[in-house]
Structures are given as structure tokens and as C-alpha cells.
Design an enzyme around this catalytic site. Structure first.
Site, PDB file in Angstrom:
ATOM      1  N   ASP A   1       3.145   9.963  16.826  1.00 52.59           N
ATOM      2  CA  ASP A   1       3.379  10.289  15.784  1.00 52.59           C
ATOM      3  C   ASP A   1       2.117  11.105  15.199  1.00 52.59           C
ATOM      4  O   ASP A   1       1.871  10.396  14.277  1.00 52.59           O
ATOM      5  CB  ASP A   1       4.363   9.500  15.033  1.00 52.59           C
ATOM      6  CG  ASP A   1       5.255  10.210  13.724  1.00 52.59           C
ATOM      7  OD1 ASP A   1       4.961  10.640  13.784  1.00 52.59           O
ATOM      8  OD2 ASP A   1       5.340   8.817  13.377  1.00 52.59           O
TER       9      ASP A   1
ATOM     10  N   ILE B   1       1.042  -1.166  -0.583  1.00 51.97           N
ATOM     11  CA  ILE B   1      -0.162  -0.025   0.059  1.00 51.97           C
ATOM     12  C   ILE B   1       0.911   1.536   0.358  1.00 51.97           C
ATOM     13  O   ILE B   1       0.936   2.239  -0.355  1.00 51.97           O
ATOM     14  CB  ILE B   1      -0.785   0.338   1.210  1.00 51.97           C
ATOM     15  CG1 ILE B   1      -1.429  -0.872   1.538  1.00 51.97           C
ATOM     16  CG2 ILE B   1      -1.472   1.215   1.255  1.00 51.97           C
ATOM     17  CD1 ILE B   1      -3.126  -1.120   2.330  1.00 51.97           C
TER      18      ILE B   1
ATOM     19  N   GLY C   1       6.447   4.543   5.044  1.00 48.06           N
ATOM     20  CA  GLY C   1       6.733   5.654   5.540  1.00 48.06           C
ATOM     21  C   GLY C   1       8.669   5.183   6.175  1.00 48.06           C
ATOM     22  O   GLY C   1       9.192   4.534   5.598  1.00 48.06           O
TER      23      GLY C   1
ATOM     24  N   LYS D   1       1.327  -4.103   8.712  1.00 50.54           N
ATOM     25  CA  LYS D   1       2.745  -2.889   8.930  1.00 50.54           C
ATOM     26  C   LYS D   1       4.051  -3.661   8.834  1.00 50.54           C
ATOM     27  O   LYS D   1       3.825  -4.031  10.468  1.00 50.54           O
ATOM     28  CB  LYS D   1       2.204  -1.950  10.003  1.00 50.54           C
ATOM     29  CG  LYS D   1       3.432  -0.837  10.036  1.00 50.54           C
ATOM     30  CD  LYS D   1       2.889   0.369   9.754  1.00 50.54           C
ATOM     31  CE  LYS D   1       3.842   1.061  10.056  1.00 50.54           C
ATOM     32  NZ  LYS D   1       3.796   2.907  10.003  1.00 50.54           N
TER      33      LYS D   1
ATOM     34  N   THR E   1       7.103  -0.797   6.059  1.00 56.08           N
ATOM     35  CA  THR E   1       5.940  -0.984   4.773  1.00 56.08           C
ATOM     36  C   THR E   1       4.802  -0.911   5.318  1.00 56.08           C
ATOM     37  O   THR E   1       4.260  -2.290   6.434  1.00 56.08           O
ATOM     38  CB  THR E   1       6.487  -2.291   3.686  1.00 56.08           C
ATOM     39  OG1 THR E   1       7.464  -1.454   3.689  1.00 56.08           O
ATOM     40  CG2 THR E   1       6.131  -2.079   2.674  1.00 56.08           C
ATOM     41  N   VAL E   2       3.797  -0.949   5.327  1.00 60.25           N
ATOM     42  CA  VAL E   2       2.495  -0.837   5.465  1.00 60.25           C
ATOM     43  C   VAL E   2       1.585  -2.384   3.658  1.00 60.25           C
ATOM     44  O   VAL E   2       1.684  -0.944   3.039  1.00 60.25           O
ATOM     45  CB  VAL E   2       0.960   0.016   5.393  1.00 60.25           C
ATOM     46  CG1 VAL E   2      -0.176  -0.905   5.563  1.00 60.25           C
ATOM     47  CG2 VAL E   2       1.949   1.043   6.761  1.00 60.25           C
TER      48      VAL E   2
END
Ligand SMILES: Nc1ncnc2c1ncn2[C@@H]1O[C@H](COP(=O)(O)OP(=O)(O)OP(=O)(O)O)[C@@H](O)[C@H]1O
Ligand SMILES: [Mg+2]
Length: 420
Positions: free
Chosen positions: A140, A19, A22, A42, A26-27
Site C-alpha cells: 500500500d 493524529i 485512514g 495505529k 486511526t493513528v
């Protein structure tokens, strides 16, 4: 197909496609083969050159950090299903939200109107309040961690931020967050707290209104320097939300808006200043009358259900089918008021009947975002509605006059109603 895309984690979660990526990993879009449902996974990337000791600390911390929000059951926080350590790194299995993030929305459409931002802010304050009461700090909060699924605002990535530059997680234990959204005291080395989450909320709402966060610069050092030394550029598009934004973006954490005051200012911005108690609207008035009738009926030994039914009906309709002998809260609860004409009726079976009801559209209208107490009822006649019942076992629900079967404890249900 890459190696990761063929992976099945814990003999159960199949990776389907990426998807996005970040700073921390990775997602993936995934599939839970056991329950046959889509999940988001995730994959956390460990900071490079991590010593073995630190690796163990990182695993433990990930498990602890993921476990904590997994306890939080609220509509505005992504549900965490599982944590798996595989291929030498942790993977967090969570609810799949088929929706853009606030960051993507800002990139795509530019600044959002204050009404929409107010709704997002209200939902995020609820999410933070739930988490903070449970002793959990997000650390965050930023637009990429806010997913916007129609009317639903969902906060992800609780407690997962870590400073990839920290030499030793064991020694520093310091989680930093993202420079453009991190609170000044955290950037200066203090621990993240509920108040620092509120700063990040302010920066997130600022970004939603202005198209960029208050201290975004070309690199991390310049951003942190601006955060430390410059004052906040006054927001141009905030309208009535300006006092909320500036109150949250107060550099001194002791002067920063508390959660309760932020809610208060947000509601003032939405409804205008209140003088003392809010005067009851027709619907409020109705509910107060019902409360009195119910109390009187109970003290006289009369079945309260039947009386409530009679009082609540707003439009003439067929005779209520409720009877005084129907036990409130029974599985087949008495048909409530005006169900023949009402699109949606909700009545609380217990004190934990939390609902979110809105009218969809460009300027979405939130009708209810509240937890009902046992016996409380709400009735909506709008032809188009979105309703989320957070725990179907706690609420009786009628849609277009038909009672919906109660679900298992904790089961969430969404109803989208459209009468054309
Ligand atoms: N539960 C989820 N369901 C669907 N998509 C998700 C989910 N959680 C995150 N995403 C999406 O995955 C993408 C990557 O998220 P990720 O958290 O890795 O990156 P980020 O938030 O941009 O940065 P960071 O690593 O600093 O959190 C984002 O576009 C986000 O919208
Ligand atoms: Mg994220």
C-alpha cells in the site's frame, strides 16, 4: 475527552490525541510511560461483520505483518516497537514521526520539484529494496504512507492494507491497497509482489510531480476502469525523471523497471548519463589513494591509521594526534584527519556503518547515503549539515573535532550542525 483518549494499552502506552484517520483505522499520538517517550499508535479497525474465524485470522495476520517489518532496520522505514491486542482490536506501536506526509505536502504546496522527488524516490527504493530482500511486500505504498521529516523520508504501514470489502479474509486472503496507487495486476486479482510495490512507487512519484496520481477518478470503479483501459497521461513536470516514472508505470509487470534499473535510471537522471565507471571526483580520488596507502602500509607492517590520517587531510591543520599503536576500531579510536577543521568525520568501526549526510535548504543536497566498510572514512566541511548515523556502535564520529561516544548496537543518532 473520548473513551479512547483515556486508554492505556498494555499498562504502558497512553493515548494522547488523534493524529489522523485512514481507511484502516486511526493513528494516535501516544506516550510510552515505561520508556517516557512519544510514540505513534495505529489502531486498526476491523472490517465490519467479520465472522469470529475471520477475526482470529485478522489478528494473526496483523501480528505477522507487524512483526516482519519490525525486523527491518533502515532509516527509511518506520520503526515498529510493539503490537498490542486490546479492546478487541490490534494496535501497532511505532516510532513517532513529527512530520507531514507526502500527501499533506502535495495538498499544501502543490507539485514538488523533480530534484526533491528524485531524493524521495531514491530513499523509497532503498526502503523497498531492504523490505523485498527480506521477503516483505508493502502492498500500500502511496503518498499518505510516506512521511517527510526534513531530509528523512520514512515509509509507514508495511503490509497493513486489506480489502475491507472482502467477504472472508480466510477465503480470499486478498489485500488490495488503494485504487489510485495499486498495480493493475493486483487490481485484477493477482497477489501483491515486489513488482507491484514498484508500480505504486511510480504512481506515488507521479503524484508528487503532477499533483495527482495518473488514474485518479471520481470513484473507485472509475479509477479501476481507467487503470485497466487507459494509458498513462504523460507527466508534464517530470523533467529528467520521466524515464523512471514511465518505466515504473509499465502495466506489464514483467516489463516494469526492476529495482536495480530504477535506481540506475534515477541516478542517471540526477547526474546525467554515465559512460562506464563514474570518473572519480576529487573526494573519490582521495579515498582510492587512501585505500592503496592502507594496503601498502598493512603489507609493510606499518600502522595504517597514522598514514591514512596524513593522506586524508584536505586543509592544513594541526598535527594529527593519531599514533601507529592506536588499534583501529577501539572505543577511543585515533583522532582522524583534519578534525580541527572538519565539521563532521565518520569512520566505520564495522561493515555496517550506514550514514545519511545532507546539507539542508530549499534544494537539499545529499552528500552521502551509503554503508561504509570497516576503516572507510568520510569527512565533511560544510558549515550546515544534517547527519544520521543509523547504528552508532558501528561508526566512530567526530563533530567539530570532538569524538562522540559510541552508542549501543542499533542505536540511531542524528546530528544537526550549524556553524552560523
Ligand atoms: N509513525 C507515525 N508518526 C506520526 N504520524 C503518523 C505515523 N504514521 C502515520 N501517521 C499519520 O497519521 C495519519 C493517519 O494515517 P493512516 O495510516 O491511518 O491513514 P492513511 O495513510 O491516510 O490511510 P490508510 O489507512 O489507507 O493507510 C496520516 O496523516 C499520517 O501522516
Ligand atoms: Mg497510512
Amino acid at each position: 475527552m473520548s473513551q479512547s483518549e483515556r486508554l492505556v494499552l498494555a499498562t504502558r502506552y497512553r493515548l494522547v490525541s488523534e493524529i489522523g484517520q485512514g481507511a484502516n483505522g486511526t493513528v494516535w499520538r501516544g506516550h510510552d510511560e515505561l520508556l517516557d517517550r512519544a510514540v505513534a499508535i495505529k489502531e486498526l479497525r476491523l472490517p465490519e461483520n467479520l465472522a469470529e474465524d475471520d477475526r482470529v485470522v485478522f489478528y494473526r495476520r496483523t501480528l505477522r505483518e507487524a512483526r516482519a517489518p519490525a525486523q527491518l532496520r533502515t532509516h527509511s522505514i518506520v520503526e515498529v516497537y510493539d503490537v498490542v491486542i486490546e479492546q478487541g482490536r490490534p494496535w501497532i506501536v511505532m516510532e513517532m514521526i513529527e512530520a507531514p506526509s507526502l500527501e499533506q505536502l502535495i495538498e499544501r504546496s502543490g507539485p514538488l520539484p523533480p530534484e526533491r522527488v528524485a531524493h524521495i524516490g531514491r530513499a523509497l527504493l532503498d526502503a523497498l529494496n531492504t523490505a523485498h530482500k527480506a521477503g516483505i511486500v508493502h502492498r500500500d505504498l502511496k503518498p499518505s504512507n510516506v512521511l517527510l521529516d526534513g531530509d528523512r523520508v520514512v515509509l509507514t504501514d508495511f503490509g497493513l492494507a486489506f480489502s475491507s470489502g472482502s467477504a472472508s479474509l480466510t477465503k480470499t486472503g486478498h489485500f488490495m491497497g488503494s485504487p489510485a496507487y495499486v498495480a493493475p495486476e493486483v487490481a485484477a486479482g493477482e497477489k501483491a509482489t515486489p513488482r507491484s510495490d514498484l508500480w505504486s512507487l511510480g504512481a506515488t512519484l507521479y503524484a508528487a510531480l503532477e499533483g495527482r496520481p495518473p488514474f485518479e477518478r471520481e470513484n473507485v470503479m472509475a479509477t479501476l476502469s481507467a487503470l485497466a483501459n487507459e494509458s498513462i497521461p504523460p507527466p508534464q513536470n517530470a523533467g529528467a525523471l520521466a524515464p523512471v516514472i514511465t518505466g515504473l508505470l509499465e502495466k506489464n509487470p514483467t516489463r516494469r523497471l526492476s529495482h536495480a534499473r530504477a535506481v540506475d535510471r534515477l541516478e542517471r537522471a540526477l547526474t546525467g548519463p554515465r559512460s562506464g565507471r563514474r570518473p572519480p571526483t576529487p573526494r573519490y580520488r582521495l579515498m582510492i589513494v587512501i585505500g592503496l596507502v592502507a594496503a601498502t602500509a598493512a603489507s609493510c607492517g606499518i600502522g595504517a591509521t597514522a598514514l591514512i590520517v596524513g593522506m586524508m587531510r584536505e586543509k592544513p591543520g594541526p598535527s594529527p594526534t593519531a599514533t601507529a599503536s592506536s588499534p583501529p576500531g577501539s572505543a577511543q579510536a585515533a583522532t582522524p584527519p583534519g578534525v580541527a577543521t572538519s565539521t563532521l568525520v565518520v569512520r566505520a568501526r564495522t561493515d555496517t556503518c550506514k550514514i545519511f549526510v545532507s546539507v539542508p535548504g530549499d534544494a537539499m543536497t545529499v552528500l552521502s547515503d551509503e554503508t561504509l566498510h570497516m576503516g572507510d572514512a568520510r569527512q565533511y566541511d560544510q558549515p550546515r549539515l544534517n547527519a544520521v548515523i543509523y547504528d552508532t556502535s558501528a561508526c566512530d564520529v567526530w563533530v567539530n573535532g570532538q569524538q562522540k561516544p559510541p552508542g549501543r548496537p542499533g542505536e540511531r543518532q542524528t546530528y544537526t550542525l550549524n556553524k552560523g
